[in-house]
Design an enzyme around this catalytic site. Structure first.
Site, PDB file in Angstrom:
ATOM      1  N   LYS A  75      46.844 115.905 -22.520  1.00 51.24           N
ATOM      2  CA  LYS A  75      46.457 116.196 -21.111  1.00 51.24           C
ATOM      3  C   LYS A  75      44.729 116.577 -21.212  1.00 51.24           C
ATOM      4  CE  LYS A  75      46.567 120.654 -19.352  1.00 51.24           C
ATOM      5  NZ  LYS A  75      45.182 121.244 -18.970  1.00 51.24           N
ATOM      6  N   ASN A  76      44.507 117.257 -22.140  1.00 48.37           N
ATOM      7  CA  ASN A  76      42.855 117.723 -22.206  1.00 48.37           C
ATOM      8  C   ASN A  76      42.039 116.450 -22.603  1.00 48.37           C
ATOM      9  OD1 ASN A  76      43.879 119.918 -20.997  1.00 48.37           O
ATOM     10  ND2 ASN A  76      43.301 121.222 -22.819  1.00 48.37           N
TER      11      ASN A  76
ATOM     12  N   ARG B 155      41.172 122.308 -11.932  1.00 50.02           N
ATOM     13  CA  ARG B 155      39.795 123.026 -12.366  1.00 50.02           C
ATOM     14  C   ARG B 155      39.350 121.953 -13.032  1.00 50.02           C
ATOM     15  NH1 ARG B 155      36.168 126.064 -14.473  1.00 50.02           N
ATOM     16  NH2 ARG B 155      35.176 125.412 -16.209  1.00 50.02           N
TER      17      ARG B 155
ATOM     18  N   CYS C 154      40.747 130.569 -12.514  1.00 54.85           N
ATOM     19  CA  CYS C 154      42.473 130.725 -12.609  1.00 54.85           C
ATOM     20  C   CYS C 154      42.464 131.846 -13.328  1.00 54.85           C
ATOM     21  CB  CYS C 154      43.034 129.545 -13.381  1.00 54.85           C
ATOM     22  SG  CYS C 154      42.197 129.721 -15.224  1.00 54.85           S
TER      23      CYS C 154
ATOM     24  N   ARG D  48      36.200 131.327 -15.379  1.00 58.18           N
ATOM     25  CA  ARG D  48      35.825 129.948 -15.646  1.00 58.18           C
ATOM     26  C   ARG D  48      34.429 129.422 -15.083  1.00 58.18           C
ATOM     27  NH1 ARG D  48      40.617 127.621 -17.097  1.00 58.18           N
ATOM     28  NH2 ARG D  48      39.475 125.959 -18.175  1.00 58.18           N
ATOM     29  N   PRO D  49      33.445 130.090 -15.255  1.00 58.02           N
ATOM     30  CA  PRO D  49      31.801 129.918 -14.518  1.00 58.02           C
ATOM     31  C   PRO D  49      31.781 128.409 -15.035  1.00 58.02           C
ATOM     32  CG  PRO D  49      31.714 131.250 -16.596  1.00 58.02           C
ATOM     33  CD  PRO D  49      33.298 131.280 -16.272  1.00 58.02           C
TER      34      PRO D  49
ATOM     35  N   ASP E 262      28.078 127.741 -15.315  1.00 62.66           N
ATOM     36  CA  ASP E 262      26.642 127.973 -15.584  1.00 62.66           C
ATOM     37  C   ASP E 262      26.175 127.047 -16.619  1.00 62.66           C
ATOM     38  OD1 ASP E 262      28.326 129.634 -17.101  1.00 62.66           O
ATOM     39  OD2 ASP E 262      26.467 130.523 -17.916  1.00 62.66           O
TER      40      ASP E 262
ATOM     41  N   ASP F  93      44.371 127.977 -26.668  1.00 66.72           N
ATOM     42  CA  ASP F  93      45.644 127.279 -25.816  1.00 66.72           C
ATOM     43  C   ASP F  93      46.646 127.511 -26.619  1.00 66.72           C
ATOM     44  OD1 ASP F  93      43.707 124.467 -24.428  1.00 66.72           O
ATOM     45  OD2 ASP F  93      43.804 126.523 -23.983  1.00 66.72           O
TER      46      ASP F  93
ATOM     47  N   ARG G 143      52.375 121.520 -15.336  1.00 69.66           N
ATOM     48  CA  ARG G 143      50.903 121.100 -15.314  1.00 69.66           C
ATOM     49  C   ARG G 143      50.642 120.262 -16.581  1.00 69.66           C
ATOM     50  NH1 ARG G 143      46.464 125.009 -12.911  1.00 69.66           N
ATOM     51  NH2 ARG G 143      45.085 123.292 -13.486  1.00 69.66           N
TER      52      ARG G 143
HETATM   53  C1  EPZ Z   1      38.967 123.411 -21.820  1.00 63.81           C
HETATM   54  O1  EPZ Z   1      38.303 124.163 -20.568  1.00 63.81           O
HETATM   55  C2  EPZ Z   1      40.329 123.046 -21.787  1.00 63.81           C
HETATM   56  N1  EPZ Z   1      40.615 122.531 -20.525  1.00 63.81           N
HETATM   57  C3  EPZ Z   1      41.190 124.294 -21.589  1.00 63.81           C
HETATM   58  O2  EPZ Z   1      42.491 124.166 -21.743  1.00 63.81           O
HETATM   59  C4  EPZ Z   1      40.645 125.152 -23.138  1.00 63.81           C
HETATM   60  O3  EPZ Z   1      41.205 126.385 -23.055  1.00 63.81           O
HETATM   61  C5  EPZ Z   1      39.227 125.379 -23.115  1.00 63.81           C
HETATM   62  O4  EPZ Z   1      38.716 124.019 -22.991  1.00 63.81           O
HETATM   63  C6  EPZ Z   1      38.915 125.953 -24.598  1.00 63.81           C
HETATM   64  O5  EPZ Z   1      39.182 125.078 -25.569  1.00 63.81           O
HETATM   65  C7  EPZ Z   1      40.589 121.131 -20.404  1.00 63.81           C
HETATM   66  O6  EPZ Z   1      39.860 120.556 -21.358  1.00 63.81           O
HETATM   67  C8  EPZ Z   1      40.887 120.567 -19.018  1.00 63.81           C
HETATM   68  P1  EPZ Z   1      35.269 125.652 -22.187  1.00 63.81           P
HETATM   69  P2  EPZ Z   1      37.056 124.561 -20.222  1.00 63.81           P
HETATM   70  O7  EPZ Z   1      34.107 125.302 -21.093  1.00 63.81           O
HETATM   71  O8  EPZ Z   1      36.151 123.146 -20.599  1.00 63.81           O
HETATM   72  C9  EPZ Z   1      32.790 129.952 -20.986  1.00 63.81           C
HETATM   73  C10 EPZ Z   1      44.577 124.530 -21.016  1.00 63.81           C
HETATM   74  O9  EPZ Z   1      45.429 125.332 -21.013  1.00 63.81           O
HETATM   75  N2  EPZ Z   1      32.195 128.921 -19.868  1.00 63.81           N
HETATM   76  O10 EPZ Z   1      35.152 125.306 -23.432  1.00 63.81           O
HETATM   77  O11 EPZ Z   1      36.931 125.096 -19.054  1.00 63.81           O
HETATM   78  C11 EPZ Z   1      34.365 129.970 -20.700  1.00 63.81           C
HETATM   79  O12 EPZ Z   1      34.434 130.735 -19.708  1.00 63.81           O
HETATM   80  C12 EPZ Z   1      42.859 124.791 -20.591  1.00 63.81           C
HETATM   81  O13 EPZ Z   1      44.871 123.354 -20.910  1.00 63.81           O
HETATM   82  C13 EPZ Z   1      30.929 129.464 -19.516  1.00 63.81           C
HETATM   83  O14 EPZ Z   1      30.649 130.769 -19.505  1.00 63.81           O
HETATM   84  O15 EPZ Z   1      36.643 125.547 -21.371  1.00 63.81           O
HETATM   85  C14 EPZ Z   1      34.911 130.145 -21.898  1.00 63.81           C
HETATM   86  O16 EPZ Z   1      34.835 131.533 -22.127  1.00 63.81           O
HETATM   87  C15 EPZ Z   1      42.901 126.185 -20.401  1.00 63.81           C
HETATM   88  N3  EPZ Z   1      29.914 128.627 -18.697  1.00 63.81           N
HETATM   89  C16 EPZ Z   1      34.217 129.225 -22.680  1.00 63.81           C
HETATM   90  O17 EPZ Z   1      32.838 128.948 -22.317  1.00 63.81           O
HETATM   91  C17 EPZ Z   1      30.321 127.491 -18.313  1.00 63.81           C
HETATM   92  O18 EPZ Z   1      29.788 126.679 -17.822  1.00 63.81           O
HETATM   93  C18 EPZ Z   1      34.869 128.047 -23.387  1.00 63.81           C
HETATM   94  O19 EPZ Z   1      35.097 127.232 -22.059  1.00 63.81           O
HETATM   95  C19 EPZ Z   1      31.653 126.807 -19.129  1.00 63.81           C
HETATM   96  C20 EPZ Z   1      32.596 127.634 -19.985  1.00 63.81           C
END
Ligand code: EPZ
Length: 419
Positions: free
Chosen positions: A23-24, A93, A117, A122-123, A125, A306, A398
């Site tokens: 999926k991801n 998202r 969520c 989920r920022p 920034d 995950d 999902r």
């Molecule tokens: C991806 O989300 C995955 N989703 C998530 O899977 C997965 O848990 C996550 O990566 C971590 O491996 C998809 O690929 C669709 P990140 P993503 O940006 O990209 C912080 C599932 O169940 N952050 O790597 O949103 C964030 O809050 C989902 O399939 C910022 O602060 O994750 C988190 O603490 C859940 N600012 C950390 O970084 C930003 O701009 C990692 O988030 C972006 C992220």
């Protein structure tokens, strides 16, 4: 229509289950289709709700989408740039990946803030500051992000912390951008590698995927391709943890050690037999495992967040006390309350869960709060004595395809009914 799973736990699970495509990986790859204006055909697209929701956004942009079973055909000719409203971003998202793809294609994008969520705010920034560092003008107003990339220039981006989505979004924004763009402190997840493999198959020039430095040399155009996406390492890990508790020669086709090293390290020390070949893994539970001393979630190649809820389900029945630390998301312990209803003994303090293993879980009414927590509750229900009802199965749909049917085929007593 709300649905729930009715589970009567305690069965041994045998037979064969095939892991669906990731999926991801599919979600950023589908967004990446925006970058070409030809036909793209996917040969193994699972029927996940998230994939359907991403296809709905591509249709909004003018793509013609046709699904025949697992074959998904997209005609990307004649795309028009459109504002992506909250109606779409709230459901998915991962719609934020379109920001990078739209900037890559049209040099303009207007997208509503993706909803947070249940696992965290989920920022975005990191995405925004990275785009700004390449000259993108970003205005955030009334819940929308307005991006103008007419003056975007190839250059260097240093991510302040590892972000899968930001890495993928920046790659997509740069594949058609003249010059060399270098991304430092990039995410190394296999899904990032798969996205880059797909874009390179379309004619992009991306190097270093899978390392923390990714280089993108802009090209003029991308061409349509036929593509199959690798198996989903999180679904594979979900089935492996279930197999380590209730499996008997349970064959998981598509599971590979290479993408779940940390999980296999844990399973190697558990009361289960594992046989691996190039098709996948055969796993049998051979008793009650010892507790996990300490496991923490971190970016790849460390233990994936995950799989944290599913690992916790495993720990609730282990011998002794396990300590699990969730570093990625600030609110990813919603499943703890639900496991406790089933007789688990778990104490949470900030980002740490202390899980004292119990001999037995008991069936209860439990509520999925997100996709992976839902999967963890199914595992707990399949192990518990008596009947468990898992509500809100739309979360599970999902990212798992008809999970109840697949587990029933292995001998589980589980069915989907109206809630
Ligand atoms: C991806 O989300 C995955 N989703 C998530 O899977 C997965 O848990 C996550 O990566 C971590 O491996 C998809 O690929 C669709 P990140 P993503 O940006 O990209 C912080 C599932 O169940 N952050 O790597 O949103 C964030 O809050 C989902 O399939 C910022 O602060 O994750 C988190 O603490 C859940 N600012 C950390 O970084 C930003 O701009 C990692 O988030 C972006 C992220």
């Amino acid at each position: 229509m709300k649905e729930k799973f009715l589970i009567n736990g305690g069965r041994q699970l045998s037979g064969e289950i095939v892991v669906e495509a990731s999926k991801n990986a599919y979600l950023p790859i589908l967004a990446g289709c925006v970058l070409c204006d030809e036909k793209v055909t996917f040969l193994n697209a699972p029927e996940f709700l998230d994939i359907e929701n991403m296809c709905a956004i591509l249709k909004l942009l003018g793509a013609r989408v046709r699904r025949v079973g697992a074959i998904l055909e997209l005609d990307m000719g004649g795309l028009k740039n459109q504002k992506i409203s909250f109606e779409y971003t709230n459901k998915l998202r991962a719609s934020i990946f379109l920001l990078g793809a739209l900037l890559g294609k049209f040099r303009q994008a207007v997208i509503s803030y993706p909803g947070g969520c249940n696992i965290g705010t989920r920022p975005i920034d990191i995405h925004i500051s990275a785009f700004k560092s390449l000259g993108v003008k970003v205005v955030e107003r009334h819940g929308y992000i307005f991006c103008n990339a007419q003056n975007m220039r190839a250059g260097k981006v240093v991510f302040p912390s590892v972000s899968v989505g930001a890495t993928e979004s920046l790659v997509m924004s740069a594949v058609l951008l003249k010059g060399k763009t270098t991304l430092y402190n990039s995410a190394r997840e296999p899904e990032v590698v798969e996205l880059c493999k797909f874009l390179n198959a379309m004619g992009a020039k991306i190097y270093g995927a899978g390392t923390d430095v990714i280089e993108i040399y802009g090209v003029k155009k991308l061409r349509g391709v036929e593509f199959s996406v690798q198996s989903d390492r999180i679904i594979a890990g979900t089935h492996l943890l279930l197999g380590a508790l209730a499996g008997k020669n349970l064959k998981i086709v598509g599971a590979k050690r290479a993408e779940n090293e940390r999980l296999f390290d844990i399973l190697d020390g558990c009361a289960c037999d594992i046989f691996e070949d190039d098709e996948g893994v055969v796993i049998s539970a051979v008793g009650r495992s010892d507790a996990l001393k300490f496991v923490e979630t971190l970016p790849y190649p460390n233990f994936p967040t995950d799989l944290q809820p599913q690992l916790m389900a495993f720990a609730t029945l282990a011998k002794g006390t396990s300590v699990i630390r969730e570093n990625l998301f600030e609110n990813r312990f919603n499943h703890v309350m639900e496991y406790t209803k089933m007789g688990a003994d778990i104490l949470v303090k900030d980002r740490i869960a202390i899980v004292r293993g119990v001999e037995k879980l008991f069936g209860a009414d439990v509520f999925a709060t997100d996709l992976r927590a839902g999967a963890g509750l199914v595992i707990a229900g399949l192990l518990a004595e008596g009947y468990t009802t898992v509500h809100n199965v739309e979360f599970i749909d999902r990212g798992y395809e008809r999970l109840e049917e697949k587990y029933a085929k292995l001998g589980a007593d589980i069915k989907r009914v109206k809630d």
